[in-house]
Design a protein around this motif. Structure first.
Motif, short mmCIF file in Angstrom:
data_model
loop_
_atom_site.label_atom_id
_atom_site.label_comp_id
_atom_site.label_asym_id
_atom_site.label_seq_id
_atom_site.Cartn_x
_atom_site.Cartn_y
_atom_site.Cartn_z
N LEU A 187 5.21 12.22 4.30
CA LEU A 187 6.32 11.95 3.42
C LEU A 187 6.55 10.07 3.56
O LEU A 187 6.79 9.24 5.20
N ASP A 188 6.03 9.05 3.16
CA ASP A 188 6.69 7.78 3.04
C ASP A 188 7.89 7.28 1.88
O ASP A 188 8.10 7.79 1.05
N ALA A 189 8.25 6.37 2.36
CA ALA A 189 9.37 5.35 1.68
C ALA A 189 8.87 5.34 -0.19
O ALA A 189 9.71 5.94 -0.66
N SER A 190 7.47 4.95 -0.22
CA SER A 190 7.20 4.99 -1.59
C SER A 190 7.11 5.98 -2.13
O SER A 190 7.51 6.11 -3.56
N SER A 191 6.48 7.39 -1.96
CA SER A 191 6.94 8.50 -2.20
C SER A 191 8.11 9.19 -2.54
O SER A 191 8.35 9.89 -3.58
N ALA A 192 8.91 9.06 -1.41
CA ALA A 192 10.80 9.59 -2.06
C ALA A 192 10.96 8.40 -2.88
O ALA A 192 11.78 9.26 -3.79
N VAL A 193 10.74 7.43 -3.49
CA VAL A 193 11.25 6.08 -4.00
C VAL A 193 10.77 6.44 -5.84
O VAL A 193 11.53 6.63 -6.44
N TYR A 194 9.19 6.66 -5.80
CA TYR A 194 8.87 5.91 -7.30
C TYR A 194 7.19 5.72 -6.89
O TYR A 194 7.23 5.88 -5.66
N GLU A 195 6.54 6.01 -8.03
CA GLU A 195 5.05 6.15 -8.25
C GLU A 195 5.12 5.43 -9.69
O GLU A 195 5.27 5.43 -10.33
N TRP A 196 3.52 4.75 -10.10
CA TRP A 196 3.53 4.51 -11.12
C TRP A 196 2.65 5.92 -12.07
O TRP A 196 1.88 6.23 -11.54
N ASN A 197 2.52 5.63 -12.94
CA ASN A 197 1.61 6.53 -14.01
C ASN A 197 0.82 6.09 -13.88
O ASN A 197 0.17 5.41 -15.24
N PHE A 198 -0.10 6.32 -13.31
CA PHE A 198 -2.22 5.56 -13.15
C PHE A 198 -2.39 5.40 -14.41
O PHE A 198 -3.34 4.99 -14.76
N ALA A 199 -2.29 7.28 -14.79
CA ALA A 199 -3.26 7.09 -15.87
C ALA A 199 -2.78 6.54 -16.95
O ALA A 199 -3.49 6.19 -17.95
N ALA A 200 -1.42 6.49 -17.61
CA ALA A 200 -0.88 5.89 -18.30
C ALA A 200 -1.32 4.40 -18.60
O ALA A 200 -1.79 3.72 -19.58
N GLN A 201 -1.11 4.08 -17.61
CA GLN A 201 -1.53 2.12 -16.92
C GLN A 201 -3.12 2.42 -17.61
O GLN A 201 -3.55 1.21 -17.80
N MET A 202 -3.94 2.94 -16.63
CA MET A 202 -5.39 3.46 -17.51
C MET A 202 -5.35 3.00 -18.88
O MET A 202 -6.15 2.73 -19.58
N LEU B 229 17.51 5.91 6.20
CA LEU B 229 18.96 5.56 7.26
C LEU B 229 19.29 4.24 7.13
O LEU B 229 20.31 4.24 5.91
N GLU B 230 18.56 3.89 6.63
CA GLU B 230 19.17 2.00 4.87
C GLU B 230 19.07 2.00 4.25
O GLU B 230 19.60 1.55 3.45
N ALA B 231 18.09 2.76 3.31
CA ALA B 231 18.52 2.78 1.87
C ALA B 231 19.58 3.90 2.16
O ALA B 231 20.78 3.10 0.46
N LEU B 232 20.14 4.92 2.42
CA LEU B 232 21.49 5.01 2.32
C LEU B 232 22.58 4.26 2.59
O LEU B 232 24.25 4.44 1.83
N SER B 233 22.69 3.67 4.11
CA SER B 233 23.95 3.12 4.53
C SER B 233 24.28 1.64 3.71
O SER B 233 24.92 0.78 2.71
N ASP B 234 22.93 1.33 2.76
CA ASP B 234 23.03 0.20 1.68
C ASP B 234 23.18 0.91 0.25
O ASP B 234 23.52 0.12 -0.16
N PHE B 235 22.73 2.15 -0.06
CA PHE B 235 22.11 2.55 -1.24
C PHE B 235 21.44 1.83 -2.19
O PHE B 235 22.33 0.98 -3.30
N GLN B 236 20.75 0.81 -1.28
CA GLN B 236 19.49 0.76 -2.43
C GLN B 236 17.91 0.39 -1.83
O GLN B 236 18.39 0.51 -0.49
N VAL B 237 17.07 0.51 -2.45
CA VAL B 237 16.05 0.01 -2.33
C VAL B 237 15.59 -1.07 -2.97
O VAL B 237 16.13 -1.83 -4.39
N THR B 238 14.00 -1.39 -2.52
CA THR B 238 13.40 -2.26 -3.74
C THR B 238 12.00 -1.94 -3.68
O THR B 238 11.49 -0.95 -2.90
N ILE B 239 11.38 -1.89 -5.05
CA ILE B 239 10.39 -2.02 -5.41
C ILE B 239 9.77 -3.52 -5.74
O ILE B 239 10.11 -4.14 -6.68
#
Length: 175
Positions: free
Chosen positions: A72-87, A150-160
């Motif tokens: 599991l990586d950070a982006s999978s836990a946070v977001y992904e892009w709807n590739f099919a809709a983008q195409m 741990l960083e995301a939970l301490s600040d409760f923020q993420v960057t996309i």
């Protein structure tokens, strides 16, 4: 409704069918009062997931579950892009002859094409109050993901990268 005492924590969890000892009720009460995560460790079947479910129901909050697994990586836990809709949007823009690259790029990497995963969902404002975020099987992840979490939970923020920083105005209840 946030419990006003340790006894009230036991009562509200009991009303959800979760029998809670005083020690656990104290930890839950303090976690809620301080707005801090609650980390529970134990063997399978000891009720870690059930307390998150009972707490969400007792508080009238949404339960959001992040199921961890190896790789599991950070982006999978946070977001992904709807590739099919983008195409599809790219093909439509090409067919209409309106494929202005800058406009299309801004549109394709905007909120309409974003699929929110558990961490980002937990950071979104909710009229019912902060959700209960259940992070299950954390021990199955690798050290870089644990550090990110741990960083995301301490600040409760993420960057996309395409959208910028996403922060929650108030912390979710964590279990």
């Amino acid at each position: 409704m946030r419990p006003a005492s340790i006894d009230q924590v036991q009562e509200v969890l009991g009303a959800q069918g979760y029998v809670c000892g005083r020690a656990l009720a104290t930890v839950v009460f303090l976690g809620l009062r301080l707005g801090r995560p609650l980390f529970l460790e134990g063997e399978a079947g000891t009720g870690k997931t059930e307390i998150a479910k009972a707490l969400a129901a007792a508080l009238g909050r949404r339960l959001i579950r992040l199921q961890c697994y190896e790789g599991l990586d950070a982006s999978s836990a946070v977001y992904e892009w709807n590739f099919a809709a983008q195409m599809m949007a790219i093909r439509t823009a090409e067919a209409e002859g309106s494929a202005d690259k800058d406009v299309l790029r801004a549109e394709l990497f905007g909120p309409d094409y974003l699929i929110e995963r558990p961490l980002l969902q937990a950071m979104r404002p909710d009229p019912a109050g902060p959700p209960v975020l259940l992070i299950d099987e954390l021990d199955r992840t690798d050290e870089p993901f644990e550090a990110f979490l741990l960083e995301a939970l301490s600040d409760f923020q993420v960057t996309i990268p395409e959208l910028g920083r996403s922060a929650r105005p108030s912390r979710p209840s964590s279990s």
